[in-house]
Motif scaffolding. Structure first.
Motif, PDB file in Angstrom:
ATOM      1  N   ASN A 146      13.103  20.756  44.042  1.00  0.00           N
ATOM      2  CA  ASN A 146      14.361  21.475  44.242  1.00  0.00           C
ATOM      3  C   ASN A 146      14.785  21.288  45.698  1.00  0.00           C
ATOM      4  O   ASN A 146      14.000  20.821  46.529  1.00  0.00           O
ATOM      5  N   HIS A 147      16.030  21.639  46.022  1.00  0.00           N
ATOM      6  CA  HIS A 147      16.540  21.351  47.367  1.00  0.00           C
ATOM      7  C   HIS A 147      16.998  22.634  48.045  1.00  0.00           C
ATOM      8  O   HIS A 147      18.037  23.192  47.707  1.00  0.00           O
ATOM      9  N   ARG A 148      16.199  23.078  49.021  1.00  0.00           N
ATOM     10  CA  ARG A 148      16.505  24.293  49.779  1.00  0.00           C
ATOM     11  C   ARG A 148      16.944  23.996  51.207  1.00  0.00           C
ATOM     12  O   ARG A 148      17.740  24.736  51.772  1.00  0.00           O
ATOM     13  N   THR A 171      20.818  24.304  47.561  1.00  0.00           N
ATOM     14  CA  THR A 171      21.326  25.442  46.826  1.00  0.00           C
ATOM     15  C   THR A 171      22.077  26.387  47.764  1.00  0.00           C
ATOM     16  O   THR A 171      21.691  26.581  48.921  1.00  0.00           O
ATOM     17  N   TYR A 186      16.175  14.455  45.224  1.00  0.00           N
ATOM     18  CA  TYR A 186      16.503  15.871  45.036  1.00  0.00           C
ATOM     19  C   TYR A 186      17.603  15.967  43.989  1.00  0.00           C
ATOM     20  O   TYR A 186      18.768  15.734  44.260  1.00  0.00           O
ATOM     21  N   GLU A 192      19.210  18.116  42.389  1.00  0.00           N
ATOM     22  CA  GLU A 192      20.366  19.011  42.441  1.00  0.00           C
ATOM     23  C   GLU A 192      21.544  18.374  43.181  1.00  0.00           C
ATOM     24  O   GLU A 192      22.666  18.869  43.105  1.00  0.00           O
ATOM     25  N   LEU A 200      18.648  27.430  41.145  1.00  0.00           N
ATOM     26  CA  LEU A 200      18.766  25.990  40.949  1.00  0.00           C
ATOM     27  C   LEU A 200      20.200  25.623  40.607  1.00  0.00           C
ATOM     28  O   LEU A 200      20.860  26.298  39.817  1.00  0.00           O
ATOM     29  N   PRO A 239      21.562  19.979  37.509  1.00  0.00           N
ATOM     30  CA  PRO A 239      21.016  18.693  37.967  1.00  0.00           C
ATOM     31  C   PRO A 239      22.056  17.586  37.938  1.00  0.00           C
ATOM     32  O   PRO A 239      22.948  17.568  37.088  1.00  0.00           O
ATOM     33  N   ALA A 283       8.325  22.491  43.492  1.00  0.00           N
ATOM     34  CA  ALA A 283       9.060  23.680  43.930  1.00  0.00           C
ATOM     35  C   ALA A 283       8.791  23.931  45.408  1.00  0.00           C
ATOM     36  O   ALA A 283       7.631  23.922  45.840  1.00  0.00           O
TER      37      ALA A 283
END
Length: 287
Positions: free
Chosen positions: A100-102, A184, A178, A180, A189, A192, A226
């Motif tokens: 995921n992309h934070r 985010t 990534y 997404e 999430l 995609p 994650a």
């Protein structure tokens, strides 16, 4: 000696633009677009030079040192119980890490954990908006594949990207992107972006099936990842964008300011690896 940027290794050219798949695609592109084959090949060579990355020891050493500095705000909390199994899978197959992309720090956090457990650097796909000189040169020598966000005006580019991904999985290189398509804005999430995964599936299906002496067939293993942070420097900018503000464009000045902001302690970065998924088995089940 490293190949100069913008001039991929001749073996790469032969593998990608000398392949039967490119020859067939060239015929189709010429018919669909009405353009000459030499013109299309020129575009293909430029696209390959733009996206092609390599992994050189000197660049990786610098990249890892920079990553350690940029992630100094965090203590990394990683569950590494599955990494021995993943490392065994990577002996015979490409691993594709799908986090995921934070944060902009995500690839550096993941890289630090994998490196400590004996994994080679991933070839990491990222937006070409991050290709800022001179960091872009270091990044391309450290496995960063800068790709365009939109290819609707260039039918050649997606074909070359598919062929390049096929080249990498034939080499059993490990990949990372990534899915997404961006960080985010809400903590949840994002839907995609399936484009690169679709290209990967096409590349996998186009590759000839090979098997090792023990009968094991080539595969691509998808690894969900994650990443969650206790706190993030970016949260203020992300909140402003979510409230209607404009995204600040990346630049060298932006990068320097971002690096300086990492001096404050912000707790932990939590990293977890999901159950690996066989792409071959998934496609066999869907057939």
């Amino acid at each position: 000696m490293a190949t100069p940027l913008g001039a991929p290794d001749p073996d790469l050219y032969r593998s990608v633009l000398g392949s039967p798949q490119w020859a067939a695609s060239l015929e189709d592109l010429a018919e669909r677009t009405g353009r000459s084959k030499p013109d299309l090949r020129k575009d293909a060579e430029a696209a390959l030079a733009e996206m092609a990355a390599e992994i050189t020891p000197g660049a990786i050493k610098v990249w890892d040192r920079m990553g350690k500095s940029l992630t100094r705000s965090y203590t990394v909390d990683a569950d590494t119980s599955s990494l021995a199994h993943l490392r065994e899978l990577s002996r015979h197959h490409s691993l594709v890490f799908l986090p995921n992309h934070r944060s902009y720090l995500d690839p550096l956090v993941l890289r630090s954990v994998l490196a400590r457990h004996g994994f080679p650097p991933n070839f990491t796909l990222g937006g070409i908006n991050l290709a800022m000189w001179p960091m872009s040169e270091l990044g391309k020598r450290s496995g960063l594949i800068f790709i365009r966000r939109s290819t609707k005006d260039d039918p050649t580019y997606p074909v070359v990207l598919r062929l390049y991904l096929g080249h990498l999985i034939r080499q059993h290189a490990n990949l990372e992107w990534y899915f997404e398509g961006g960080r985010t804005r809400t903590g949840k999430l994002r839907p995609p972006k399936m484009g690169v995964l679709r290209y990967l599936v096409d590349a996998f299906l186009a590759n000839p099936t090979t098997a090792s002496p023990d009968g094991r067939r080539d595969d691509v293993i998808l690894v969900p990842v994650a990443i969650v942070y206790d706190q993030q420097h970016e949260i203020g900018a992300i909140s402003a964008e979510e409230s209607g503000g404009s995204k600040r464009p990346e630049s060298l000045k932006w990068l320097v300011q971002f690096a300086r902001a990492q001096g404050r302690r912000r707790g932990r970065a939590h990293l977890r690896f999901g159950q690996p998924l066989s792409l071959r088995e998934a496609l066999d089940e869907a057939a």
